[in-house]
Design a protein around this motif. Structure first.
Motif, PDB file in Angstrom:
ATOM      1  N   GLY A 222      -8.705  -0.890   0.963  1.00 12.89           N
ATOM      2  CA  GLY A 222      -7.347  -1.433   1.148  1.00 12.89           C
ATOM      3  C   GLY A 222      -7.153  -1.774   2.606  1.00 12.89           C
ATOM      4  N   GLN A 223      -6.042  -1.325   3.174  1.00 12.75           N
ATOM      5  CA  GLN A 223      -5.741  -1.656   4.573  1.00 12.75           C
ATOM      6  C   GLN A 223      -5.123  -0.449   5.274  1.00 12.75           C
ATOM      7  N   ALA A 224      -5.731  -0.054   6.349  1.00 12.57           N
ATOM      8  CA  ALA A 224      -5.123   1.028   7.148  1.00 12.57           C
ATOM      9  C   ALA A 224      -3.824   0.506   7.723  1.00 12.57           C
ATOM     10  N   ASN A 225      -2.809   1.375   7.740  1.00 14.65           N
ATOM     11  CA  ASN A 225      -1.550   0.929   8.331  1.00 14.65           C
ATOM     12  C   ASN A 225      -0.728   2.156   8.719  1.00 14.65           C
ATOM     13  N   HIS A 236      -1.415  -1.517   1.037  1.00 16.76           N
ATOM     14  CA  HIS A 236      -2.640  -1.632   0.223  1.00 16.76           C
ATOM     15  C   HIS A 236      -3.362  -0.297   0.380  1.00 16.76           C
ATOM     16  N   ASP A 237      -2.846   0.670  -0.349  1.00 17.95           N
ATOM     17  CA  ASP A 237      -3.163   2.085  -0.123  1.00 17.95           C
ATOM     18  C   ASP A 237      -4.302   2.541  -1.037  1.00 17.95           C
ATOM     19  N   ALA A 238      -5.508   2.631  -0.461  1.00 21.77           N
ATOM     20  CA  ALA A 238      -6.695   3.006  -1.257  1.00 21.77           C
ATOM     21  C   ALA A 238      -6.558   4.431  -1.798  1.00 21.77           C
ATOM     22  N   LEU A 273      -6.227  10.687   7.756  1.00 21.39           N
ATOM     23  CA  LEU A 273      -5.316  11.194   8.795  1.00 21.39           C
ATOM     24  C   LEU A 273      -3.892  11.202   8.253  1.00 21.39           C
ATOM     25  N   VAL A 274      -3.121  12.135   8.744  1.00 18.71           N
ATOM     26  CA  VAL A 274      -1.792  12.376   8.169  1.00 18.71           C
ATOM     27  C   VAL A 274      -0.879  11.146   8.284  1.00 18.71           C
ATOM     28  N   ASN A 275      -1.069  10.357   9.312  1.00 18.51           N
ATOM     29  CA  ASN A 275      -0.085   9.288   9.534  1.00 18.51           C
ATOM     30  C   ASN A 275      -0.697   7.894   9.426  1.00 18.51           C
ATOM     31  N   VAL A 276      -1.804   7.796   8.645  1.00 18.95           N
ATOM     32  CA  VAL A 276      -2.414   6.476   8.437  1.00 18.95           C
ATOM     33  C   VAL A 276      -2.593   6.226   6.942  1.00 18.95           C
ATOM     34  N   VAL A 277      -2.089   5.106   6.462  1.00 20.60           N
ATOM     35  CA  VAL A 277      -2.302   4.716   5.058  1.00 20.60           C
ATOM     36  C   VAL A 277      -3.801   4.547   4.855  1.00 20.60           C
ATOM     37  N   PRO A 278      -4.412   5.249   3.876  1.00 19.68           N
ATOM     38  CA  PRO A 278      -5.873   5.191   3.738  1.00 19.68           C
ATOM     39  C   PRO A 278      -6.372   3.770   3.456  1.00 19.68           C
ATOM     40  N   GLU A 279      -7.376   3.384   4.273  1.00 16.54           N
ATOM     41  CA  GLU A 279      -7.906   2.024   4.044  1.00 16.54           C
ATOM     42  C   GLU A 279      -9.035   2.045   3.023  1.00 16.54           C
ATOM     43  N   ALA A 311      -5.794  -4.135  -8.593  1.00 15.75           N
ATOM     44  CA  ALA A 311      -5.211  -5.482  -8.444  1.00 15.75           C
ATOM     45  C   ALA A 311      -3.734  -5.391  -8.072  1.00 15.75           C
ATOM     46  N   ALA A 312      -3.031  -4.484  -8.730  1.00 16.66           N
ATOM     47  CA  ALA A 312      -1.576  -4.367  -8.473  1.00 16.66           C
ATOM     48  C   ALA A 312      -1.312  -3.911  -7.041  1.00 16.66           C
ATOM     49  N   GLU A 313      -2.233  -3.134  -6.479  1.00 19.56           N
ATOM     50  CA  GLU A 313      -2.036  -2.602  -5.111  1.00 19.56           C
ATOM     51  C   GLU A 313      -2.650  -3.522  -4.060  1.00 19.56           C
ATOM     52  N   GLY A 314      -3.358  -4.560  -4.565  1.00 20.66           N
ATOM     53  CA  GLY A 314      -3.960  -5.501  -3.594  1.00 20.66           C
ATOM     54  C   GLY A 314      -5.108  -4.878  -2.819  1.00 20.66           C
ATOM     55  N   VAL A 315      -5.880  -4.037  -3.519  1.00 24.92           N
ATOM     56  CA  VAL A 315      -7.089  -3.463  -2.891  1.00 24.92           C
ATOM     57  C   VAL A 315      -8.302  -3.937  -3.698  1.00 24.92           C
ATOM     58  N   THR A 316      -9.475  -3.867  -3.096  1.00 22.22           N
ATOM     59  CA  THR A 316     -10.688  -4.240  -3.852  1.00 22.22           C
ATOM     60  C   THR A 316     -11.341  -2.974  -4.401  1.00 22.22           C
TER      61      THR A 316
END
Ligand code: HGY
Ligand code: MN
Ligand code: MN
Ligand code: MN
Length: 409
Positions: A222-225, A236-238, A273-279, A311-316
Motif C-alpha cells: 500500500g502506501q506509508a503515510n 492504502h493501508d496494507a 511503527l505506531v504512527n505510520v500507516v503500514p505500506e 482492490a477496495a483499499e487500493g493496495v496491490t
C-alpha cells in the motif's frame, strides 16, 4: 516373527531427553530449526547412536539420514523414521519420538539376538517442519522423487539463507551417489499433536491418512503515510487489509466446518511503527481439510476475498504458494494391523486422520506406509509445553516393534 518383546521405555526416555538438549531453549522447549547449528548437533548425536547400534549410515544430498541394519536376506528394508528438526517453539516429542523409537526397536531386537529376514532402517528426513525453508517435508519429497534435489537445495529460508549452503555449512551435504533406496514399507510413530486420543481415553491412534495442506504467502503493498494527518478515505493501508484477510480466514473455517482449519501464523508489517500507516504486509495463510474439494473451496473463497479487499483499499496483492499437498490415505492393510496389534497389546486404539503433515505422507507415494499415534497432553504441540508420558511413548514403540518385525518377515 512372533515374539513378546517389549521396548525399554526408560532407555527410550533417556534418548528423548538427551536429544532435547540439542537446541534446548532456556524455557524448557526445543529450537532445532532445520539446518541450524542445533539441527547439526541433533544430527551428530543421532548418527552417533546409529553407529553405536552397528547401523550402516547413509546421508543423501539433501541431508536425509538412513541407518540400515542387515537382515538375514538382502532387499528393500522395512523403514521406521520421522524428523528431528523442530519449529522455533518446539517440544521434545514432535518428530524425535519416531526416530528415537526406531533406534529403540533396533536395540531391543539386537539385545534379543533377533535378525529379521528383511533389513530394517531408521531414517530422519531433512526439514520436515518447513518453519525455516518451505515447502515443508522437502527432505522426504526429494527422497521419494517428488521434488528435484536442485529445487530443495536452492530454497531460500525465511532468514535469507540458502538450504544447499546451510547443508554444507553444517556438514550434511551428503553424498550425491546415495540415490533413492527402495523401501519395502514405512512405519512412523508420532505424537498426535491434537486433543482426540487423550480426550477420548485412547492410547494408540491408527492413522488413516493425512489431511490436505495449503500454504500461501500474501504480500500486500500500500502506501506509508502519517497516522494522524491522513484522512481514512485516502489511506492504502496494507496492515488493515492483512487484518481483514486474517479475520476472514478464521470465519471461513467456522463456516466450512468439519475438519477445516485456517491459520495466519506469520504477519510482518513495514515499517511496523505506531504512527505510520503500514505500506507493506507479508502474511502466511495455512488452510487444511481432510476433504480436498472443501479445501479447494476454502482456497477459492479466501483468494476472492483477499483480491476484493485489496482492490477496495487500493493496495496491490501478490500471492505465492509455499506448499500444497492433497490428502494422502495410508495403506489400509497396515492401518488394520496397527489397530489389531494395539488390541493384542491391550492398548485402547482409535482410527483417526492426521491434522499435521508428516514424512509418512511422502513415503506413501513409493511404498505401503502408515503411522502410529500416541496422545499429546492437552492436545498441545508446536509449543514448548508439548508432553507425552513415557509409558505412552513406550506403548507406541511396542506397537512399532511388533509391526515392523511382522513386516520384515
Ligand atoms: O505443519 C505441519 O503439519 C508439520 O508439522 N510440518
Ligand atoms: Mn512432526
Ligand atoms: Mn511439527
Ligand atoms: Mn509434521
Amino acid at each position: 516373527m512372533r515374539h513378546n518383546l517389549r521396548v525399554n521405555g526408560a532407555r527410550l526416555q533417556s534418548r528423548l531427553e538427551r536429544l532435547a538438549e540439542a537446541g534446548a531453549r532456556p524455557d524448557g522447549g526445543v529450537n532445532r530449526l532445520a539446518l541450524t547449528d542445533a539441527d547439526r548437533d541433533g544430527r551428530d548425536l543421532v548418527v552417533g547412536w546409529m553407529r553405536d547400534l552397528g547401523l550402516a549410515v547413509a546421508i543423501d544430498a539433501v541431508g536425509n539420514v538412513v541407518g540400515l541394519r542387515a537382515g538375514r536376506e538382502d532387499g528393500p528394508p522395512v523403514m521406521m523414521g520421522s524428523h528431528i528438526d523442530t519449529v522455533l517453539t518446539g517440544g521434545r516429542y514432535d518428530g524425535a519420538l519416531g526416530v528415537m523409537a526406531g533406534l529403540e526397536v533396533i536395540e531391543t531386537l539386537a539385545e534379543a539376538g533377533c535378525v529379521t529376514r528383511r533389513p530394517l532402517a531408521v531414517a530422519f528426513f531433512t526439514n520436515e517442519e518447513g518453519a525455516r525453508f518451505q515447502p515443508d517435508m522437502f527432505g522426504s519429497l526429494v527422497f521419494t522423487g517428488q521434488l528435484p534435489l536442485a529445487a530443495a537445495l536452492a530454497t531460500v529460508g525465511v532468514d535469507g539463507a540458502t538450504a544447499g549452503e546451510e547443508l554444507r555449512r553444517i556438514g550434511y551435504a551428503g553424498d550425491a551417489a546415495v540415490g533413492r533406496p527402495e523401501v519395502h514399507a514405512y512405519v512412523e510413530l508420532h505424537v498426535e499433536q491434537g486433543p482426540t486420543l487423550e480426550a477420548e481415553g485412547f492410547v494408540i491412534g491408527a492413522v488413516e491418512g493425512v489431511q490436505g495442506i495449503s500454504w500461501t504467502e500474501l504480500t500486500i503493498s500500500g502506501q506509508a503515510n502519517h497516522a494522524g494527518t491522513t484522512p481514512m478515505r485516502m489511506r492504502h493501508d496494507a496492515g488493515y487489509v492483512a487484518a481483514e484477510i486474517a479475520t476472514f480466514a478464521r470465519r471461513l473455517a467456522g463456516e466450512i466446518g468439519g475438519h477445516q482449519v485456517a491459520t495466519v501464523g506469520a504477519l510482518t508489517l513495514t515499517p511496523n511503527l505506531v504512527n505510520v500507516v503500514p505500506e507493506r504486509a507479508v502474511m502466511t495463510v495455512d488452510l487444511r481439510n481432510t476433504d480436498n474439494a472443501a479445501l479447494k473451496d476454502a482456497e477459492r473463497r479466501l483468494t476472492a476475498f483477499a483480491a476484493a479487499t485489496a482492490a477496495a483499499e487500493g493496495v496491490t496483492l501478490e500471492s505465492r504458494t509455499l506448499a500444497r499437498f492433497d490428502p494422502v490415505p495410508f495403506a489400509a492393510p497396515l492401518v488394520a494391523r496397527v489397530e489389531a496389534i494395539a488390541r493384542e497389546l491391550d492398548l485402547a486404539v482409535k482410527r483417526l486422520p492426521s491434522g499435521a503433515g508428516h514424512d509418512a505422507q511422502m513415503l506413501a507415494a513409493v511404498c505401503p506406509a502408515c503411522m502410529i499415534f500416541v496422545p499429546s497432553a492437552g492436545g498441545v504441540s508446536h509449543n514448548i509445553a508439548e508432553y507425552t508420558a513415557s509409558d505412552l511413548c513406550a506403548a507406541g514403540a511396542d506397537v512399532l516393534l511388533r509391526l515392523v518385525t511382522e513386516l520384515a518377515e
